[in-house]
Design a protein around this motif. Structure first.
Motif, PDB file in Angstrom:
ATOM      1  N   TYR A  82       1.018  -1.276   0.177  1.00 57.53           N
ATOM      2  CA  TYR A  82      -0.017  -0.041   0.054  1.00 57.53           C
ATOM      3  C   TYR A  82       0.777   1.269  -0.036  1.00 57.53           C
ATOM      4  CZ  TYR A  82      -3.100   3.580   1.497  1.00 57.53           C
ATOM      5  OH  TYR A  82      -3.846   4.705   1.537  1.00 57.53           O
ATOM      6  N   GLY A  83       1.709   1.270   0.747  1.00 59.58           N
ATOM      7  CA  GLY A  83       2.828   2.374   0.682  1.00 59.58           C
ATOM      8  C   GLY A  83       3.618   2.880  -0.610  1.00 59.58           C
ATOM      9  N   LEU A  84       3.758   1.762  -1.356  1.00 62.33           N
ATOM     10  CA  LEU A  84       4.281   1.998  -2.858  1.00 62.33           C
ATOM     11  C   LEU A  84       3.105   2.595  -3.718  1.00 62.33           C
ATOM     12  CD1 LEU A  84       6.628   1.626  -4.950  1.00 62.33           C
ATOM     13  CD2 LEU A  84       5.633  -0.357  -5.329  1.00 62.33           C
ATOM     14  N   PHE A  85       1.930   1.930  -3.493  1.00 68.64           N
ATOM     15  CA  PHE A  85       0.978   2.430  -4.120  1.00 68.64           C
ATOM     16  C   PHE A  85       0.427   3.815  -4.104  1.00 68.64           C
ATOM     17  CE2 PHE A  85      -3.676   3.197  -4.469  1.00 68.64           C
ATOM     18  CZ  PHE A  85      -3.940   2.930  -5.659  1.00 68.64           C
ATOM     19  N   ARG A  86       0.335   4.234  -2.766  1.00 66.12           N
ATOM     20  CA  ARG A  86       0.080   5.645  -2.194  1.00 66.12           C
ATOM     21  C   ARG A  86       1.362   6.680  -2.704  1.00 66.12           C
ATOM     22  NH1 ARG A  86       0.178   5.987   3.679  1.00 66.12           N
ATOM     23  NH2 ARG A  86       1.530   7.746   3.605  1.00 66.12           N
ATOM     24  N   ARG A  87       2.405   6.075  -2.643  1.00 62.06           N
ATOM     25  CA  ARG A  87       3.591   6.870  -3.010  1.00 62.06           C
ATOM     26  C   ARG A  87       3.390   7.303  -4.377  1.00 62.06           C
ATOM     27  NH1 ARG A  87       7.182   4.252  -0.555  1.00 62.06           N
ATOM     28  NH2 ARG A  87       7.924   3.312  -2.259  1.00 62.06           N
ATOM     29  N   TRP A  88       3.482   6.092  -5.347  1.00 63.10           N
ATOM     30  CA  TRP A  88       3.389   6.358  -6.753  1.00 63.10           C
ATOM     31  C   TRP A  88       2.114   7.226  -7.058  1.00 63.10           C
ATOM     32  CZ3 TRP A  88       5.308   1.716  -9.651  1.00 63.10           C
ATOM     33  CH2 TRP A  88       6.851   1.635  -9.634  1.00 63.10           C
ATOM     34  N   ARG A  89       0.866   6.967  -6.400  1.00 63.30           N
ATOM     35  CA  ARG A  89      -0.384   7.923  -6.767  1.00 63.30           C
ATOM     36  C   ARG A  89      -0.010   9.357  -6.455  1.00 63.30           C
ATOM     37  NH1 ARG A  89      -4.995   6.563  -3.220  1.00 63.30           N
ATOM     38  NH2 ARG A  89      -3.740   8.012  -1.779  1.00 63.30           N
ATOM     39  N   ARG A  90       0.670   9.635  -5.334  1.00 60.10           N
ATOM     40  CA  ARG A  90       0.946  11.062  -5.119  1.00 60.10           C
ATOM     41  C   ARG A  90       1.647  11.833  -5.809  1.00 60.10           C
ATOM     42  NH1 ARG A  90       1.300  11.224   1.527  1.00 60.10           N
ATOM     43  NH2 ARG A  90      -1.055  10.759   1.940  1.00 60.10           N
ATOM     44  N   ASP A  91       2.961  10.933  -6.397  1.00 62.92           N
ATOM     45  CA  ASP A  91       3.797  11.949  -7.169  1.00 62.92           C
ATOM     46  C   ASP A  91       3.434  11.614  -8.968  1.00 62.92           C
ATOM     47  OD1 ASP A  91       4.526   8.999  -7.991  1.00 62.92           O
ATOM     48  OD2 ASP A  91       6.592   9.225  -6.943  1.00 62.92           O
ATOM     49  N   GLY A  92       2.433  10.771  -9.074  1.00 68.31           N
ATOM     50  CA  GLY A  92       2.019  11.063 -10.479  1.00 68.31           C
ATOM     51  C   GLY A  92       2.546   9.796 -11.244  1.00 68.31           C
ATOM     52  N   THR A  93       3.292   8.867 -10.848  1.00 70.43           N
ATOM     53  CA  THR A  93       3.617   7.770 -11.568  1.00 70.43           C
ATOM     54  C   THR A  93       2.813   6.880 -12.186  1.00 70.43           C
ATOM     55  OG1 THR A  93       5.775   7.662  -9.716  1.00 70.43           O
ATOM     56  CG2 THR A  93       5.518   5.711 -11.268  1.00 70.43           C
ATOM     57  N   TRP A  94       1.626   6.454 -11.409  1.00 71.46           N
ATOM     58  CA  TRP A  94       0.677   5.763 -12.103  1.00 71.46           C
ATOM     59  C   TRP A  94      -0.220   6.615 -13.245  1.00 71.46           C
ATOM     60  CZ3 TRP A  94       1.021   1.043 -11.231  1.00 71.46           C
ATOM     61  CH2 TRP A  94       1.127   0.569 -10.025  1.00 71.46           C
ATOM     62  N   ALA A  95      -0.176   8.000 -13.115  1.00 66.96           N
ATOM     63  CA  ALA A  95      -0.609   8.706 -14.238  1.00 66.96           C
ATOM     64  C   ALA A  95       0.179   8.607 -15.368  1.00 66.96           C
ATOM     65  CB  ALA A  95      -1.063   9.951 -13.769  1.00 66.96           C
ATOM     66  N   GLN A  96       1.539   8.754 -15.244  1.00 69.83           N
ATOM     67  CA  GLN A  96       2.611   8.518 -16.265  1.00 69.83           C
ATOM     68  C   GLN A  96       2.415   7.250 -16.810  1.00 69.83           C
ATOM     69  OE1 GLN A  96       6.498   9.313 -14.506  1.00 69.83           O
ATOM     70  NE2 GLN A  96       5.848  11.726 -14.425  1.00 69.83           N
ATOM     71  N   ILE A  97       2.549   6.197 -16.126  1.00 72.20           N
ATOM     72  CA  ILE A  97       2.450   4.718 -16.597  1.00 72.20           C
ATOM     73  C   ILE A  97       1.109   4.644 -17.682  1.00 72.20           C
ATOM     74  CG2 ILE A  97       1.987   2.261 -15.945  1.00 72.20           C
ATOM     75  CD1 ILE A  97       3.716   2.889 -13.537  1.00 72.20           C
ATOM     76  N   LEU A  98       0.090   4.960 -17.211  1.00 72.75           N
ATOM     77  CA  LEU A  98      -1.238   4.752 -17.994  1.00 72.75           C
ATOM     78  C   LEU A  98      -1.081   5.790 -19.205  1.00 72.75           C
ATOM     79  CD1 LEU A  98      -4.107   4.331 -18.369  1.00 72.75           C
ATOM     80  CD2 LEU A  98      -4.742   6.342 -17.108  1.00 72.75           C
ATOM     81  N   ALA A  99      -0.705   6.927 -19.089  1.00 75.66           N
ATOM     82  CA  ALA A  99      -0.446   8.009 -20.311  1.00 75.66           C
ATOM     83  C   ALA A  99       0.685   7.267 -21.249  1.00 75.66           C
ATOM     84  CB  ALA A  99       0.170   9.288 -20.089  1.00 75.66           C
ATOM     85  N   GLY A 100       1.560   6.754 -20.835  1.00 70.99           N
ATOM     86  CA  GLY A 100       2.800   5.936 -21.750  1.00 70.99           C
ATOM     87  C   GLY A 100       2.198   4.802 -22.403  1.00 70.99           C
ATOM     88  N   SER A 101       1.286   3.791 -21.626  1.00 71.53           N
ATOM     89  CA  SER A 101       0.870   2.690 -22.103  1.00 71.53           C
ATOM     90  C   SER A 101      -0.150   2.885 -23.254  1.00 71.53           C
ATOM     91  CB  SER A 101       0.302   1.773 -21.251  1.00 71.53           C
ATOM     92  OG  SER A 101      -0.667   2.468 -20.368  1.00 71.53           O
ATOM     93  N   GLN A 102      -1.138   4.129 -22.870  1.00 68.68           N
ATOM     94  CA  GLN A 102      -1.980   4.703 -23.928  1.00 68.68           C
ATOM     95  C   GLN A 102      -1.449   5.110 -25.122  1.00 68.68           C
ATOM     96  OE1 GLN A 102      -4.515   7.464 -21.878  1.00 68.68           O
ATOM     97  NE2 GLN A 102      -5.835   5.656 -21.293  1.00 68.68           N
ATOM     98  N   THR A 103      -0.335   6.042 -24.988  1.00 61.51           N
ATOM     99  CA  THR A 103       0.459   6.557 -26.218  1.00 61.51           C
ATOM    100  C   THR A 103       0.926   5.195 -27.116  1.00 61.51           C
ATOM    101  OG1 THR A 103       0.999   8.381 -24.877  1.00 61.51           O
ATOM    102  CG2 THR A 103       2.305   7.853 -26.865  1.00 61.51           C
ATOM    103  N   ARG A 104       1.460   4.476 -26.417  1.00 57.53           N
ATOM    104  CA  ARG A 104       2.119   3.248 -27.316  1.00 57.53           C
ATOM    105  C   ARG A 104       0.991   2.323 -27.887  1.00 57.53           C
ATOM    106  NH1 ARG A 104       5.296   2.962 -22.639  1.00 57.53           N
ATOM    107  NH2 ARG A 104       4.231   1.360 -21.650  1.00 57.53           N
ATOM    108  N   ALA A 105      -0.172   1.994 -27.236  1.00 59.21           N
ATOM    109  CA  ALA A 105      -1.335   1.401 -27.802  1.00 59.21           C
ATOM    110  C   ALA A 105      -1.925   2.223 -28.878  1.00 59.21           C
ATOM    111  CB  ALA A 105      -2.296   0.972 -26.686  1.00 59.21           C
ATOM    112  N   ASP A 106      -2.048   3.459 -28.693  1.00 65.88           N
ATOM    113  CA  ASP A 106      -2.666   4.147 -29.866  1.00 65.88           C
ATOM    114  C   ASP A 106      -1.872   4.372 -30.961  1.00 65.88           C
ATOM    115  OD1 ASP A 106      -4.492   6.122 -30.944  1.00 65.88           O
ATOM    116  OD2 ASP A 106      -3.806   7.748 -30.110  1.00 65.88           O
ATOM    117  N   ALA A 107      -0.467   4.139 -30.894  1.00 65.49           N
ATOM    118  CA  ALA A 107       0.512   4.385 -31.840  1.00 65.49           C
ATOM    119  C   ALA A 107       0.368   3.216 -32.686  1.00 65.49           C
ATOM    120  CB  ALA A 107       1.857   4.526 -31.588  1.00 65.49           C
ATOM    121  N   ALA A 108       0.345   1.872 -32.112  1.00 65.45           N
ATOM    122  CA  ALA A 108       0.274   0.599 -32.352  1.00 65.45           C
ATOM    123  C   ALA A 108      -1.194   0.420 -33.211  1.00 65.45           C
ATOM    124  CB  ALA A 108       0.427  -0.170 -31.435  1.00 65.45           C
TER     125      ALA A 108
END
Length: 144
Positions: A82-108
């Motif tokens: 939970y600590g890793l999940f919360r830390r990544w949610r607060r610093d925007g890591t999950w948003a970056q992962i989602l945006a990156g995966s959407q960008t790669r999937a859209d390009a493909a």
């Protein structure tokens, strides 16, 4: 006990502009790979659980949608997951992962960006809308 003298070292006084107190001039790194390697080392205890295992715990919890306390022990303590999940949610890591995966999937060409609007109408019974009821209730006073 045999007394062995220490090798002499050259130390800079505190606050010297020359750097971090490099001990010997022949082993001094001047902004090269040695300085970068020295900064790359993290202080403290090495992690007990790998990031991969913790991320698998987060994925398990999201997939099953259970409370954090029910995360299996094979993924590590639930507090760590939970600590890793919360830390990544607060610093925007999950948003970056989602945006990156959407960008790669859209390009493909794997994502189709369509908008669907559901226009289903659900009507309530006429009495629910405040319509006059027929002969169910008597009026409280006479109409003239």
């Amino acid at each position: 006990m045999v007394f062995r003298p220490r090798k002499p070292t050259l130390r800079r006084p505190r606050g010297h502009p020359g750097g971090d107190g490099a001990v010997r001039p022949d082993r001094r790194a001047v902004g090269g790979a040695g300085a970068a390697a020295a900064r790359a080392e993290k202080a403290g205890r090495p992690p007990k659980w790998s990031k991969r295992r913790l991320i698998d715990g987060i994925r398990w919890r999201v997939r099953v949608s259970s409370p954090w306390r029910d995360v299996p022990a094979r993924y590590g303590p639930w507090q760590t997951v939970y600590g890793l999940f919360r830390r990544w949610r607060r610093d925007g890591t999950w948003a970056q992962i989602l945006a990156g995966s959407q960008t790669r999937a859209d390009a493909a060409g794997l994502i189709t960006w369509e908008v669907n609007v559901d226009s289903t109408i659900m009507r309530a019974h006429k009495h629910a809308a405040g319509a006059m009821k027929k002969e169910i209730c008597r009026p409280s006073r006479r109409l003239e």
